[in-house]
Design a protein around this motif. Structure first.
Motif, PDB file in Angstrom:
ATOM      1  N   LEU A   1     -10.445  10.807  19.279  1.00 10.44           N
ATOM      2  CA  LEU A   1     -10.715  11.585  20.697  1.00 10.44           C
ATOM      3  C   LEU A   1      -9.711  12.647  20.758  1.00 10.44           C
ATOM      4  CD1 LEU A   1     -12.301  12.045  23.337  1.00 10.44           C
ATOM      5  CD2 LEU A   1     -10.885  10.135  24.337  1.00 10.44           C
ATOM      6  N   ALA A   2      -9.793  13.748  20.393  1.00  7.74           N
ATOM      7  CA  ALA A   2      -9.019  14.961  20.804  1.00  7.74           C
ATOM      8  C   ALA A   2      -7.747  14.692  20.053  1.00  7.74           C
ATOM      9  CB  ALA A   2      -8.527  15.014  22.192  1.00  7.74           C
ATOM     10  N   GLY A   3      -7.849  14.442  18.842  1.00 10.09           N
ATOM     11  CA  GLY A   3      -6.776  14.291  17.849  1.00 10.09           C
ATOM     12  C   GLY A   3      -5.908  12.795  17.994  1.00 10.09           C
ATOM     13  N   ILE A   4      -6.591  12.190  18.655  1.00  9.24           N
ATOM     14  CA  ILE A   4      -5.671  10.635  18.674  1.00  9.24           C
ATOM     15  C   ILE A   4      -6.899   9.692  18.464  1.00  9.24           C
ATOM     16  CG2 ILE A   4      -4.132  11.319  20.333  1.00  9.24           C
ATOM     17  CD1 ILE A   4      -5.434   9.865  22.371  1.00  9.24           C
TER      18      ILE A   4
ATOM     19  N   HIS B   1       1.085  -8.529  27.040  1.00 10.19           N
ATOM     20  CA  HIS B   1       1.843  -8.126  25.553  1.00 10.19           C
ATOM     21  C   HIS B   1       1.955  -6.666  25.354  1.00 10.19           C
ATOM     22  CE1 HIS B   1      -2.605  -8.415  24.564  1.00 10.19           C
ATOM     23  NE2 HIS B   1      -2.121  -7.287  23.812  1.00 10.19           N
ATOM     24  N   VAL B   2       2.958  -6.407  24.605  1.00  2.00           N
ATOM     25  CA  VAL B   2       2.915  -5.095  23.993  1.00  2.00           C
ATOM     26  C   VAL B   2       3.225  -5.086  22.586  1.00  2.00           C
ATOM     27  CG1 VAL B   2       5.248  -4.771  24.433  1.00  2.00           C
ATOM     28  CG2 VAL B   2       4.045  -2.782  24.254  1.00  2.00           C
ATOM     29  N   GLU B   3       2.538  -4.168  21.659  1.00  2.00           N
ATOM     30  CA  GLU B   3       2.659  -4.295  20.201  1.00  2.00           C
ATOM     31  C   GLU B   3       2.860  -3.091  19.666  1.00  2.00           C
ATOM     32  OE1 GLU B   3      -0.172  -5.778  16.372  1.00  2.00           O
ATOM     33  OE2 GLU B   3      -0.499  -6.866  18.442  1.00  2.00           O
ATOM     34  N   VAL B   4       3.692  -2.992  18.645  1.00  2.00           N
ATOM     35  CA  VAL B   4       3.856  -1.796  17.680  1.00  2.00           C
ATOM     36  C   VAL B   4       3.299  -2.086  16.340  1.00  2.00           C
ATOM     37  CG1 VAL B   4       5.372  -0.111  16.697  1.00  2.00           C
ATOM     38  CG2 VAL B   4       6.028  -0.833  19.018  1.00  2.00           C
ATOM     39  N   TRP B   5       2.545  -1.467  15.742  1.00  2.24           N
ATOM     40  CA  TRP B   5       1.871  -1.761  14.493  1.00  2.24           C
ATOM     41  C   TRP B   5       1.816  -0.409  13.541  1.00  2.24           C
ATOM     42  CZ3 TRP B   5      -2.308   1.362  14.263  1.00  2.24           C
ATOM     43  CH2 TRP B   5      -3.007   1.794  15.540  1.00  2.24           C
ATOM     44  N   LEU B   6       1.498  -0.822  12.145  1.00  3.39           N
ATOM     45  CA  LEU B   6       1.425   0.023  11.071  1.00  3.39           C
ATOM     46  C   LEU B   6       0.315  -0.127  10.429  1.00  3.39           C
ATOM     47  CD1 LEU B   6       3.045   2.489   9.957  1.00  3.39           C
ATOM     48  CD2 LEU B   6       3.961   0.619   8.205  1.00  3.39           C
TER      49      LEU B   6
ATOM     50  N   ARG C   1      -7.144  -5.831  25.253  1.00  2.00           N
ATOM     51  CA  ARG C   1      -5.978  -4.788  24.914  1.00  2.00           C
ATOM     52  C   ARG C   1      -6.646  -3.482  24.301  1.00  2.00           C
ATOM     53  NH1 ARG C   1      -2.293  -6.602  20.137  1.00  2.00           N
ATOM     54  NH2 ARG C   1      -3.376  -5.052  18.425  1.00  2.00           N
ATOM     55  N   LEU C   2      -5.560  -2.370  24.646  1.00  2.00           N
ATOM     56  CA  LEU C   2      -6.377  -0.910  24.012  1.00  2.00           C
ATOM     57  C   LEU C   2      -5.152  -0.427  23.149  1.00  2.00           C
ATOM     58  CD1 LEU C   2      -7.811   1.526  24.423  1.00  2.00           C
ATOM     59  CD2 LEU C   2      -6.603   2.343  26.146  1.00  2.00           C
ATOM     60  N   GLY C   3      -5.399  -0.197  21.988  1.00  2.00           N
ATOM     61  CA  GLY C   3      -4.181   0.483  21.263  1.00  2.00           C
ATOM     62  C   GLY C   3      -4.483   2.037  20.996  1.00  2.00           C
ATOM     63  N   ILE C   4      -3.241   2.695  20.805  1.00  2.00           N
ATOM     64  CA  ILE C   4      -3.476   4.235  20.460  1.00  2.00           C
ATOM     65  C   ILE C   4      -2.676   4.292  19.302  1.00  2.00           C
ATOM     66  CG2 ILE C   4      -2.456   6.221  21.426  1.00  2.00           C
ATOM     67  CD1 ILE C   4      -2.631   5.296  24.270  1.00  2.00           C
ATOM     68  N   GLY C   5      -3.388   5.163  18.243  1.00  2.00           N
ATOM     69  CA  GLY C   5      -2.475   5.607  17.038  1.00  2.00           C
ATOM     70  C   GLY C   5      -1.807   6.904  17.164  1.00  2.00           C
ATOM     71  N   LEU C   6      -0.662   6.812  16.805  1.00  2.00           N
ATOM     72  CA  LEU C   6       0.277   8.006  16.945  1.00  2.00           C
ATOM     73  C   LEU C   6       0.178   8.719  15.929  1.00  2.00           C
ATOM     74  CD1 LEU C   6       3.271   5.985  18.494  1.00  2.00           C
ATOM     75  CD2 LEU C   6       1.085   6.728  19.633  1.00  2.00           C
TER      76      LEU C   6
ATOM     77  N   ALA D   1       0.885  -1.154   0.099  1.00  2.00           N
ATOM     78  CA  ALA D   1       0.102   0.021   0.074  1.00  2.00           C
ATOM     79  C   ALA D   1       0.835   1.165  -0.024  1.00  2.00           C
ATOM     80  CB  ALA D   1      -1.152   0.097   1.329  1.00  2.00           C
ATOM     81  N   PRO D   2       1.564   1.401  -1.005  1.00  2.00           N
ATOM     82  CA  PRO D   2       2.351   2.809  -1.074  1.00  2.00           C
ATOM     83  C   PRO D   2       2.028   3.895  -0.899  1.00  2.00           C
ATOM     84  CG  PRO D   2       2.414   1.598  -3.393  1.00  2.00           C
ATOM     85  CD  PRO D   2       1.625   0.835  -2.083  1.00  2.00           C
ATOM     86  N   GLU D   3       0.559   4.082  -1.430  1.00  2.00           N
ATOM     87  CA  GLU D   3       0.225   5.546  -1.430  1.00  2.00           C
ATOM     88  C   GLU D   3      -0.971   5.672  -0.505  1.00  2.00           C
ATOM     89  OE1 GLU D   3      -1.884   6.058  -5.126  1.00  2.00           O
ATOM     90  OE2 GLU D   3       0.224   5.632  -6.382  1.00  2.00           O
ATOM     91  N   ALA D   4      -1.041   4.647   0.599  1.00  2.00           N
ATOM     92  CA  ALA D   4      -2.008   4.842   1.584  1.00  2.00           C
ATOM     93  C   ALA D   4      -1.251   5.792   2.828  1.00  2.00           C
ATOM     94  CB  ALA D   4      -2.306   3.601   2.343  1.00  2.00           C
ATOM     95  N   HIS D   5      -2.286   6.416   3.635  1.00  2.00           N
ATOM     96  CA  HIS D   5      -1.653   7.349   4.594  1.00  2.00           C
ATOM     97  C   HIS D   5      -1.698   6.353   5.994  1.00  2.00           C
ATOM     98  CE1 HIS D   5      -1.237  10.668   7.339  1.00  2.00           C
ATOM     99  NE2 HIS D   5      -2.104  10.179   7.985  1.00  2.00           N
ATOM    100  N   ALA D   6      -0.473   5.934   6.043  1.00  2.00           N
ATOM    101  CA  ALA D   6      -0.084   4.891   7.177  1.00  2.00           C
ATOM    102  C   ALA D   6      -0.152   5.370   8.595  1.00  2.00           C
ATOM    103  CB  ALA D   6       1.257   4.362   6.895  1.00  2.00           C
ATOM    104  N   GLN D   7      -0.680   4.885   9.592  1.00  2.00           N
ATOM    105  CA  GLN D   7      -0.586   5.386  10.861  1.00  2.00           C
ATOM    106  C   GLN D   7       0.009   4.388  11.639  1.00  2.00           C
ATOM    107  OE1 GLN D   7      -4.391   5.311  12.850  1.00  2.00           O
ATOM    108  NE2 GLN D   7      -3.942   7.161  13.930  1.00  2.00           N
ATOM    109  N   LEU D   8       0.992   5.008  12.590  1.00  2.00           N
ATOM    110  CA  LEU D   8       1.772   4.039  13.465  1.00  2.00           C
ATOM    111  C   LEU D   8       1.203   4.055  14.838  1.00  2.00           C
ATOM    112  CD1 LEU D   8       4.360   2.663  13.999  1.00  2.00           C
ATOM    113  CD2 LEU D   8       5.317   4.684  15.124  1.00  2.00           C
ATOM    114  N   GLY D   9       1.040   2.913  15.416  1.00  2.00           N
ATOM    115  CA  GLY D   9       0.484   2.653  16.531  1.00  2.00           C
ATOM    116  C   GLY D   9       0.994   1.872  17.881  1.00  2.00           C
ATOM    117  N   ILE D  10       0.471   1.759  18.858  1.00  2.00           N
ATOM    118  CA  ILE D  10       1.218   0.849  19.809  1.00  2.00           C
ATOM    119  C   ILE D  10      -0.199   0.413  20.681  1.00  2.00           C
ATOM    120  CG2 ILE D  10       1.520   2.741  21.364  1.00  2.00           C
ATOM    121  CD1 ILE D  10       3.749   1.150  22.750  1.00  2.00           C
ATOM    122  N   ALA D  11      -0.124  -1.018  20.898  1.00  2.00           N
ATOM    123  CA  ALA D  11      -1.078  -1.425  22.102  1.00  2.00           C
ATOM    124  C   ALA D  11      -0.508  -2.281  22.978  1.00  2.00           C
ATOM    125  CB  ALA D  11      -1.990  -2.431  20.890  1.00  2.00           C
ATOM    126  N   ALA D  12      -1.239  -2.566  23.940  1.00  2.00           N
ATOM    127  CA  ALA D  12      -0.691  -3.302  25.149  1.00  2.00           C
ATOM    128  C   ALA D  12      -1.886  -3.830  25.992  1.00  2.00           C
ATOM    129  CB  ALA D  12      -0.123  -2.447  26.025  1.00  2.00           C
ATOM    130  N   GLY D  13      -2.048  -5.254  26.570  1.00  2.00           N
ATOM    131  CA  GLY D  13      -2.972  -5.691  27.222  1.00  2.00           C
ATOM    132  C   GLY D  13      -2.725  -6.865  28.004  1.00  2.00           C
TER     133      GLY D  13
END
Length: 214
Positions: free
Chosen positions: A166-169, A63-68, A209-214, A26-38
């Protein structure tokens, strides 16, 4: 073993290539980095030992995870890297009658989940479902258990979640079920006692778990 040594030496390269492969799709997609834990609640499938069934209790870990996240319309591709402490997957006790020492075996895994996420469009709150394969590499195993685990195994996962703005995140509360596809163990040989499963023994579990998009 040569295969075990290869994966230990090249685990980081395998993980990096998996993420790069996801990005190339997906080279043209707007990628979002995120982190999740639980928390995760895992269980090994049962095995037979000396003509007796051996049932394993659930183990609780974290667990803790970093995703794109790579959106493609209502569908998003989400490769990630996850460290999972699976807890004590095997807890022998003296009452088994096999002369097995009473020690715990904690297992930690480095996993590469590659989820496909389907979103139900909404401006603020977007429910979604997801599914995909999971590559598993044991990374923190006691010496007594090390030779009994496969150096690589394949799993899968299905789950549901909600994307909340929520509030920009972006927040991602999720419930996932992970299940084994290929063999996770070769059985056990502990204290001179062999625990040999009749079928492939696999590791499955539930993640909250709960993830947060950065």
């Amino acid at each position: 073993m040569k295969i075990r040594s290869f994966f230990r030496k090249h685990t980081s390269q395998v993980l990096l290539l998996s993420l790069l492969a996801g990005g190339l799709l997906a080279p043209e997609a707007h990628a979002q980095l995120g982190i999740a834990a639980g928390l995760n609640f895992n269980q090994l499938s049962d095995i037979d030992a000396r003509d007796r069934d051996l049932t394993f209790d659930n183990s609780t870990g974290w667990h803790v995870e970093v995703w794109l996240d790579l959106p493609l319309g209502p569908v998003a591709l989400r490769p990630g890297i996850r460290y999972m402490d699976a807890g004590s997957i095997y807890e022998p006790s003296d009452d088994l009658g096999f002369g097995v020492p009473s020690v715990d075996f904690d297992v930690a895994l480095l996993e590469v989940p590659i989820d496909v996420r389907y979103r139900i469009g909404a401006p603020i709150i977007s429910p979604y479902i997801m599914a995909g394969p999971v590559l598993r590499f044991p990374v923190d195993v006691g010496d007594d258990l090390e030779d009994n685990l496969e150096s690589f195994s394949l799993g899968g996962s299905v789950g549901v979640g909600v994307e909340v703005g929520l509030a920009g995140i972006r927040l991602y509360p999720e419930l996932k079920y992970n299940f084994g596809i290929s063999r996770f163990t070769d059985g056990f040989e502990i204290g001179g006692v062999e625990f040999a499963p009749d079928e492939e023994q696999q590791l499955s579990g539930v993640m909250l778990r709960l993830g947060i998009g950065l």
